[in-house]
Design a protein around this motif. Structure first.
Motif, PDB file in Angstrom:
ATOM      1  N   ALA A 240     -12.089   0.003  14.289  1.00 14.52           N
ATOM      2  CA  ALA A 240     -12.270  -0.974  13.228  1.00 14.52           C
ATOM      3  C   ALA A 240     -12.579  -0.286  11.904  1.00 14.52           C
ATOM      4  CB  ALA A 240     -13.388  -1.953  13.592  1.00 14.52           C
ATOM      5  N   SER A 241     -13.405   0.767  11.948  1.00 14.40           N
ATOM      6  CA  SER A 241     -13.715   1.522  10.729  1.00 14.40           C
ATOM      7  C   SER A 241     -12.465   2.221  10.196  1.00 14.40           C
ATOM      8  CB  SER A 241     -14.814   2.546  11.007  1.00 14.40           C
ATOM      9  OG  SER A 241     -16.036   1.916  11.344  1.00 14.40           O
ATOM     10  N   CYS A 242     -11.629   2.729  11.107  1.00 13.36           N
ATOM     11  CA  CYS A 242     -10.378   3.381  10.689  1.00 13.36           C
ATOM     12  C   CYS A 242      -9.421   2.370  10.070  1.00 13.36           C
ATOM     13  CB  CYS A 242      -9.710   4.066  11.881  1.00 13.36           C
ATOM     14  SG  CYS A 242     -10.580   5.552  12.449  1.00 13.36           S
ATOM     15  N   GLU A 243      -9.408   1.163  10.611  1.00  7.56           N
ATOM     16  CA  GLU A 243      -8.539   0.116  10.049  1.00  7.56           C
ATOM     17  C   GLU A 243      -8.978  -0.223   8.622  1.00  7.56           C
ATOM     18  OE1 GLU A 243      -7.314  -3.662   8.765  1.00  7.56           O
ATOM     19  OE2 GLU A 243      -9.301  -3.514   9.655  1.00  7.56           O
ATOM     20  N   SER A 244     -10.309  -0.274   8.391  1.00  4.30           N
ATOM     21  CA  SER A 244     -10.818  -0.533   7.040  1.00  4.30           C
ATOM     22  C   SER A 244     -10.500   0.625   6.101  1.00  4.30           C
ATOM     23  CB  SER A 244     -12.335  -0.755   7.081  1.00  4.30           C
ATOM     24  OG  SER A 244     -12.656  -1.951   7.752  1.00  4.30           O
ATOM     25  N   PHE A 245     -10.470   1.834   6.646  1.00  4.10           N
ATOM     26  CA  PHE A 245     -10.129   3.040   5.886  1.00  4.10           C
ATOM     27  C   PHE A 245      -8.661   3.014   5.438  1.00  4.10           C
ATOM     28  CE2 PHE A 245      -8.294   7.384   6.959  1.00  4.10           C
ATOM     29  CZ  PHE A 245      -8.590   7.998   5.754  1.00  4.10           C
ATOM     30  N   ILE A 246      -7.782   2.513   6.302  1.00  2.00           N
ATOM     31  CA  ILE A 246      -6.345   2.509   6.021  1.00  2.00           C
ATOM     32  C   ILE A 246      -5.925   1.298   5.183  1.00  2.00           C
ATOM     33  CG2 ILE A 246      -4.102   2.154   7.162  1.00  2.00           C
ATOM     34  CD1 ILE A 246      -5.053   4.117   9.311  1.00  2.00           C
ATOM     35  N   ALA A 247      -6.624   0.163   5.380  1.00  2.49           N
ATOM     36  CA  ALA A 247      -6.207  -1.105   4.765  1.00  2.49           C
ATOM     37  C   ALA A 247      -5.938  -1.035   3.261  1.00  2.49           C
ATOM     38  CB  ALA A 247      -7.247  -2.190   5.062  1.00  2.49           C
ATOM     39  N   PRO A 248      -6.790  -0.378   2.454  1.00  2.00           N
ATOM     40  CA  PRO A 248      -6.536  -0.389   1.001  1.00  2.00           C
ATOM     41  C   PRO A 248      -5.188   0.214   0.604  1.00  2.00           C
ATOM     42  CG  PRO A 248      -8.765   0.359   1.465  1.00  2.00           C
ATOM     43  CD  PRO A 248      -8.052   0.308   2.769  1.00  2.00           C
ATOM     44  N   PHE A 249      -4.704   1.160   1.379  1.00  2.00           N
ATOM     45  CA  PHE A 249      -3.465   1.859   1.028  1.00  2.00           C
ATOM     46  C   PHE A 249      -2.227   1.035   1.369  1.00  2.00           C
ATOM     47  CE2 PHE A 249      -6.792   4.943   1.519  1.00  2.00           C
ATOM     48  CZ  PHE A 249      -6.596   5.798   0.449  1.00  2.00           C
ATOM     49  N   ALA A 250      -2.415  -0.035   2.129  1.00  2.00           N
ATOM     50  CA  ALA A 250      -1.296  -0.911   2.461  1.00  2.00           C
ATOM     51  C   ALA A 250      -1.008  -1.904   1.345  1.00  2.00           C
ATOM     52  CB  ALA A 250      -1.583  -1.659   3.764  1.00  2.00           C
ATOM     53  N   THR A 251      -1.912  -1.984   0.369  1.00  2.00           N
ATOM     54  CA  THR A 251      -1.782  -3.013  -0.667  1.00  2.00           C
ATOM     55  C   THR A 251      -0.666  -2.721  -1.662  1.00  2.00           C
ATOM     56  OG1 THR A 251      -4.186  -3.122  -0.500  1.00  2.00           O
ATOM     57  CG2 THR A 251      -3.180  -4.437  -2.201  1.00  2.00           C
ATOM     58  N   SER A 252      -0.248  -1.467  -1.774  1.00  2.00           N
ATOM     59  CA  SER A 252       0.760  -1.113  -2.783  1.00  2.00           C
ATOM     60  C   SER A 252       2.096  -1.794  -2.535  1.00  2.00           C
ATOM     61  CB  SER A 252       0.957   0.406  -2.825  1.00  2.00           C
ATOM     62  OG  SER A 252       1.448   0.884  -1.586  1.00  2.00           O
ATOM     63  N   THR A 253       2.320  -2.257  -1.317  1.00  2.00           N
ATOM     64  CA  THR A 253       3.586  -2.941  -1.009  1.00  2.00           C
ATOM     65  C   THR A 253       3.323  -4.342  -0.458  1.00  2.00           C
ATOM     66  OG1 THR A 253       3.544  -1.771   1.113  1.00  2.00           O
ATOM     67  CG2 THR A 253       5.003  -0.905  -0.594  1.00  2.00           C
ATOM     68  N   LEU A 254       2.378  -5.051  -1.066  1.00  2.00           N
ATOM     69  CA  LEU A 254       2.177  -6.445  -0.685  1.00  2.00           C
ATOM     70  C   LEU A 254       3.506  -7.195  -0.763  1.00  2.00           C
ATOM     71  CD1 LEU A 254      -1.132  -7.432  -2.539  1.00  2.00           C
ATOM     72  CD2 LEU A 254      -0.796  -7.281  -0.081  1.00  2.00           C
ATOM     73  N   LEU A 255       3.758  -8.005   0.239  1.00  2.00           N
ATOM     74  CA  LEU A 255       5.032  -8.729   0.258  1.00  2.00           C
ATOM     75  C   LEU A 255       5.156  -9.684  -0.928  1.00  2.00           C
ATOM     76  CD1 LEU A 255       5.398  -9.439   4.095  1.00  2.00           C
ATOM     77  CD2 LEU A 255       6.359  -7.572   2.731  1.00  2.00           C
ATOM     78  N   THR A 256       4.001 -10.096  -1.495  1.00  2.00           N
ATOM     79  CA  THR A 256       4.045 -10.970  -2.667  1.00  2.00           C
ATOM     80  C   THR A 256       4.601 -10.246  -3.892  1.00  2.00           C
ATOM     81  OG1 THR A 256       1.722 -10.388  -3.043  1.00  2.00           O
ATOM     82  CG2 THR A 256       2.163 -12.494  -1.974  1.00  2.00           C
ATOM     83  N   PHE A 257       4.660  -8.898  -3.840  1.00  2.00           N
ATOM     84  CA  PHE A 257       5.210  -8.131  -4.957  1.00  2.00           C
ATOM     85  C   PHE A 257       6.736  -8.069  -4.932  1.00  2.00           C
ATOM     86  CE2 PHE A 257       1.178  -5.285  -5.278  1.00  2.00           C
ATOM     87  CZ  PHE A 257       0.519  -6.309  -5.945  1.00  2.00           C
ATOM     88  N   LYS A 258       7.324  -8.478  -3.813  1.00  2.00           N
ATOM     89  CA  LYS A 258       8.774  -8.318  -3.671  1.00  2.00           C
ATOM     90  C   LYS A 258       9.549  -9.016  -4.785  1.00  2.00           C
ATOM     91  CE  LYS A 258      10.539  -7.102   0.844  1.00  2.00           C
ATOM     92  NZ  LYS A 258      11.295  -7.548   2.027  1.00  2.00           N
ATOM     93  N   GLY A 259       9.040 -10.163  -5.211  1.00  2.00           N
ATOM     94  CA  GLY A 259       9.737 -10.895  -6.255  1.00  2.00           C
ATOM     95  C   GLY A 259       9.597 -10.292  -7.637  1.00  2.00           C
ATOM     96  N   LEU A 260       8.700  -9.299  -7.789  1.00  2.00           N
ATOM     97  CA  LEU A 260       8.480  -8.661  -9.088  1.00  2.00           C
ATOM     98  C   LEU A 260       9.151  -7.295  -9.182  1.00  2.00           C
ATOM     99  CD1 LEU A 260       4.673  -9.467  -9.496  1.00  2.00           C
ATOM    100  CD2 LEU A 260       6.575 -10.576 -10.681  1.00  2.00           C
ATOM    101  N   LEU A 261       9.463  -6.713  -8.040  1.00  2.00           N
ATOM    102  CA  LEU A 261      10.053  -5.379  -8.007  1.00  2.00           C
ATOM    103  C   LEU A 261      11.521  -5.452  -7.603  1.00  2.00           C
ATOM    104  CD1 LEU A 261       7.180  -3.541  -6.079  1.00  2.00           C
ATOM    105  CD2 LEU A 261       7.650  -3.393  -8.525  1.00  2.00           C
ATOM    106  N   THR A 262      12.307  -4.518  -8.103  1.00  2.00           N
ATOM    107  CA  THR A 262      13.679  -4.411  -7.616  1.00  2.00           C
ATOM    108  C   THR A 262      13.634  -3.858  -6.193  1.00  2.00           C
ATOM    109  OG1 THR A 262      13.993  -2.129  -8.363  1.00  2.00           O
ATOM    110  CG2 THR A 262      14.461  -3.890  -9.958  1.00  2.00           C
TER     111      THR A 262
END
Length: 367
Positions: A240-262
């Motif tokens: 669980a601590s490792c998941e919290s460690f990794i989670a912030p780095f997954a934000t750079s490709t939020l699926l909600t960004f797809k409509g803003l990026l090519t």
């Protein structure tokens, strides 16, 4: 202003509920170099940035030698509510001090108090900037201005927001990849230290992790929550601590960004994540932590971790690159004489299916 005087000033504020228009004269005079700036910032409705529950601003003393982060609650607290937090303030500051002495990469917490019913925290100004944009509304406001984000963007506005998003996130990825392994080790250790205090940083996202050329810093830590959890012997698992460690780095490709990026921009950020996630798993392996994928497959942390990997890289790229990203984990399994189990077999089978289904010219997509 000398550090000793600053400490005295902050200690005078600690645990108080003050009226900004009627501050005790001895407090105001003690903090003369910074007091006016502090009061102005607390009174102001403007802010440098905003999270879910707090606004953030910076103040500097007259000499420009000391900078501090000012966090102000959005909520106004009634007098009866204030008492609950006031009795915990000394303990919160003590927990912060203990974590820092153990090596946690968190800013120093100087003082906490109420001002005109808002809860105020004064902290050391941490180095760096968030590792990625994680708040679409704030991003749109920053680029386009205005007090609220428009629900529909013109093609020109969309392009402007997308360029800012892409340039910032890619720039931060490059900064992250330039850091030594020790920076990743220190960040992981911070989350593991939270775990030793029975605390799991569930709200772990890109806005809570800053990166500079000196390394990472975790901000917006809920010390009151740590204090309450210390009363119970319910430690989170290392997974669980490792998941919290990794989670912030997954934000750079939020699926909600797809409509803003090519498509190319989105895929470039995902491509960069291959090396970032490898560094994250390498840090986990250097701590001798084995993620036993077979025994934790039904846990929330496991499902969250795998979904983050797939969203951050794309499912096909994850399957094609799993043995590279998880190489240090695979070697740790082998060094301990542990069978890699069904999960790794599934990964290998999925990779083989993709290899058999794609054209040779498409390999460059996954390289």
């Amino acid at each position: 202003m000398k550090q000793k005087l600053l400490e005295e000033y902050f200690n005078k504020l600690r645990g108080k509920s003050i009226d900004l228009n009627n501050v005790e004269p001895d407090i105001a005079s003690l903090g003369e170099d910074i007091h006016t700036s502090l009061i102005d910032v607390i009174k102001s409705s403007n802010y440098a940035s905003m999270g879910g529950n707090k606004t953030f601003n910076v103040i500097t003393d007259k000499n420009g030698t000391n900078n501090f982060a000012i966090l102000k609650s959005k909520k106004k607290y009634a007098k009866c509510e204030q008492q609950f937090k006031l009795v915990e303030i000394d303990d919160n500051i003590k927990i912060n001090s203990i974590l820092r002495s153990m090596g946690a990469k968190v800013p120093k917490l100087y003082t906490m108090f109420y001002a005109d019913s808002n809860f105020i925290e004064i902290q050391e100004l941490a180095l760096g900037d968030p590792i990625a944009y994680s708040n679409v509304i704030f991003l749109k406001q920053k680029v386009l201005g205005g007090s609220s984000s428009p629900s529909q963007l013109t093609a020109e506005e969309k392009e402007k927001v997308g360029e800012e998003l892409y340039n910032y996130n890619v720039g931060q990825q490059q900064k992250i990849l330039s850091l030594p392994d020790s920076a990743f080790d220190d960040l992981l250790q911070t989350y593991l230290l939270f775990g030793k205090m029975n605390f799991l940083m569930e709200d772990s996202h890109a806005g809570n992790v800053l990166v500079s050329d000196k390394g990472f810093t975790v901000i917006d830590v809920d010390y009151s929550s740590i204090l309450h959890k210390l009363k119970f012997n319910d430690k989170p698992t290392s997974l669980a601590s490792c998941e919290s460690f990794i989670a912030p780095f997954a934000t750079s490709t939020l699926l909600t960004f797809k409509g803003l990026l090519t498509t190319n921009q989105f895929e470039q950020i995902r491509f960069n994540n291959i090396e970032i996630f490898k560094k994250l798993f390498d840090a986990i392996s250097r701590k001798n932590i084995i993620i036993n994928f077979d025994t934790v497959r039904n846990s929330f942390s496991y499902n969250s971790l795998i979904s983050q990997l797939k969203n951050s890289l794309g499912s096909e790229r994850f399957f094609m690159k799993y043995d590279y990203i998880l190489d240090s984990q695979i070697k740790l399994y082998e060094s301990k004489g542990l069978p890699k189990g069904d999960y790794f077999k599934e990964l290998k089978d999925n990779k083989q299916k993709i290899v058999e289904s794609i054209k040779v010219n498409d390999y460059k997509k996954f390289s």
